[in-house]
Design a protein around this motif. Structure first.
Motif, short mmCIF file in Angstrom:
data_model
loop_
_atom_site.label_atom_id
_atom_site.label_comp_id
_atom_site.label_asym_id
_atom_site.label_seq_id
_atom_site.Cartn_x
_atom_site.Cartn_y
_atom_site.Cartn_z
N GLY A 190 -4.06 12.38 2.43
CA GLY A 190 -3.74 12.84 1.09
C GLY A 190 -3.72 11.76 0.03
N ARG A 191 -4.44 10.66 0.27
CA ARG A 191 -4.45 9.56 -0.69
C ARG A 191 -5.87 9.21 -1.15
N ASP A 193 0.81 -1.22 0.00
CA ASP A 193 0.00 0.00 0.00
C ASP A 193 0.85 1.27 0.00
N ALA A 194 1.81 1.34 -0.90
CA ALA A 194 2.61 2.55 -1.10
C ALA A 194 3.27 3.05 0.18
N ALA A 200 14.59 -6.85 13.33
CA ALA A 200 13.40 -6.00 13.44
C ALA A 200 13.03 -5.43 12.08
N ILE A 201 11.79 -5.01 11.99
CA ILE A 201 11.26 -4.30 10.83
C ILE A 201 10.68 -2.99 11.32
N ILE A 202 11.04 -1.90 10.66
CA ILE A 202 10.41 -0.60 10.93
C ILE A 202 9.74 -0.16 9.63
N ALA A 203 8.42 -0.12 9.65
CA ALA A 203 7.65 0.24 8.47
C ALA A 203 7.03 1.62 8.67
N MET A 204 7.20 2.48 7.69
CA MET A 204 6.63 3.83 7.74
C MET A 204 5.67 3.99 6.57
N HIS A 205 4.39 4.01 6.87
CA HIS A 205 3.38 4.07 5.82
C HIS A 205 3.20 5.48 5.28
N LEU A 260 3.52 -4.28 7.96
CA LEU A 260 2.89 -3.43 6.94
C LEU A 260 1.44 -3.10 7.31
N ARG A 261 0.72 -4.11 7.75
CA ARG A 261 -0.70 -3.87 8.10
C ARG A 261 -0.82 -2.96 9.32
N LEU A 262 0.03 -3.20 10.33
CA LEU A 262 -0.01 -2.38 11.52
C LEU A 262 0.40 -0.93 11.22
#
Length: 349
Positions: free
Chosen positions: A347-348, A11-12, A28-33, A60-62
């Motif tokens: 903004g999406r 999701d971009a 660890a994973i750090i995801a910034m949506h 990603l979902r969180l």
């Protein structure tokens, strides 16, 4: 071969960081949506996953959920999430948490972390020794900050009351039957609030001792985790892990309301419509469970005191009512309505 960009839950995302520290064992994973509204804010989860792909999907979902949560709560924050991949023994040390803090610090404030499942205030203290981009730190009683759990619980409780008013026409939980999935921090707070108002509770948790302890404190009945989703009750309140509502489980529900604090309760976007088709009122999870991030945000941004936090959390029922009213008017399910509102805010649209 599916790339990261092609994953259904990507999701971009603006950025996804994979972190390794061999000395401490950190993975660890750090995801910034999104950082459209401000720094990507969201807690750090410590969990053992069956494989790395499951961990990435969860992150990603969180992360996306935090974008929507923060936007719908009116906070000047974007959405992100940290996930620490625990080993089978759930090995966690202060040194590991410090390494995670260094990873957060390396992002220069684009991501702000706090507690989530498997992480406590002491862990955040270890993180805070390496970075200032952290909240949920120990505070004096009555001050803003600390464990976000009680604030999440309050918001969920108020959201349940709003759902009961709308679906059942009742202003109190007195005598109503609430099926609680989970007996952790958030579920415990919800249970205490509901029991104080006279609700009858059924509680299930994979940790039987924890469920028994909460039941003893609230006069609740303990049921098997495999049975909680099919109990006949007035409210099902999911307060454990996500993706529990799918075609099969929704078909078996025996409640008019689903309202709880767990993140990502819907296994797919189609499941919101499935709930609506069955006449079940759903409280979008990232709207009803925003109390914790409201408290964390106020701590981090230093833009209010405890009374401000309380006032902001008390706005959760009004936001739910707006969603439900739009759902009724448009024929779209509440989850779809909430997603559309959140997408516009970041903004999406």
């Amino acid at each position: 071969m599916t790339t990261l960009w092609g994953l259904p839950d990507f999701d971009a995302h603006e950025a996804v960081h994979l972190v390794t520290d061999q000395k401490t064992g950190l993975r660890a994973i750090i995801a910034m949506h999104s950082t459209h509204l401000g720094p990507a804010a969201g807690g750090c989860r410590f969990w053992h996953y069956a494989d790395d792909a499951d961990a990435l999907t969860d992150a990603l979902r969180l992360s996306r959920g935090m974008s929507f949560k923060n936007a719908m709560a009116g906070l000047p924050l974007g959405g992100g999430k940290g996930v620490i991949l625990a080993d089978a023994n759930r090995t966690k040390t202060p040194e590991m948490m410090a390494a995670f803090g260094r990873a957060v610090n390396s992002l220069g404030g684009k991501y702000v972390t706090a507690e989530d499942v498997g992480i406590n205030v002491a862990d955040m203290t270890s993180v805070s020794q390496q970075t200032r981009y952290v909240a949920g730190l120990p505070v004096e009683e009555g001050a803003v900050g600390g464990d976000p759990g009680p604030h999440t619980s309050l918001g969920v409780f108020l959201g349940i009351k709003a759902a009961v008013r709308r679906a059942l026409g009742k202003s109190s939980l007195q005598g109503l039957h609430i099926a609680l999935q989970g007996a952790g921090s958030v579920a415990s707070g919800v249970a205490m609030h509901a029991a104080a108002e006279g609700a009858r509770l059924s509680i299930a948790d994979v940790d039987a001792d924890r469920a028994q302890k909460l039941a003893a404190a609230t006069g609740a009945e303990v049921v098997a985790p495999s049975d909680i989703m099919t109990l006949e009750a007035d409210v099902l309140s999911p307060n454990a892990l996500g993706a529990i509502l799918d075609a099969e489980s929704i078909a078996a529900l025996r409640v008019p309301i689903v309202a709880g604090g767990a993140n990502n309760q819907l296994a797919s976007r189609e499941d919101g419509a499935r709930l609506m088709e069955r006449g079940i009122l759903y409280a979008p999870d990232y709207v009803i469970n925003a109390g914790g991030i409201i408290n964390v945000s106020t701590e981090y941004l230093k833009d209010g005191d405890a009374s401000v936090v309380r006032s902001r959390i008390e706005g959760i029922p009004e936001r739910l009512e707006t969603i439900w009213s739009e759902s009724q008017a448009s024929g779209r399910d509440p989850a779809t309505v909430a997603d559309a509102m959140a997408m516009k805010l970041i903004g999406r649209a």
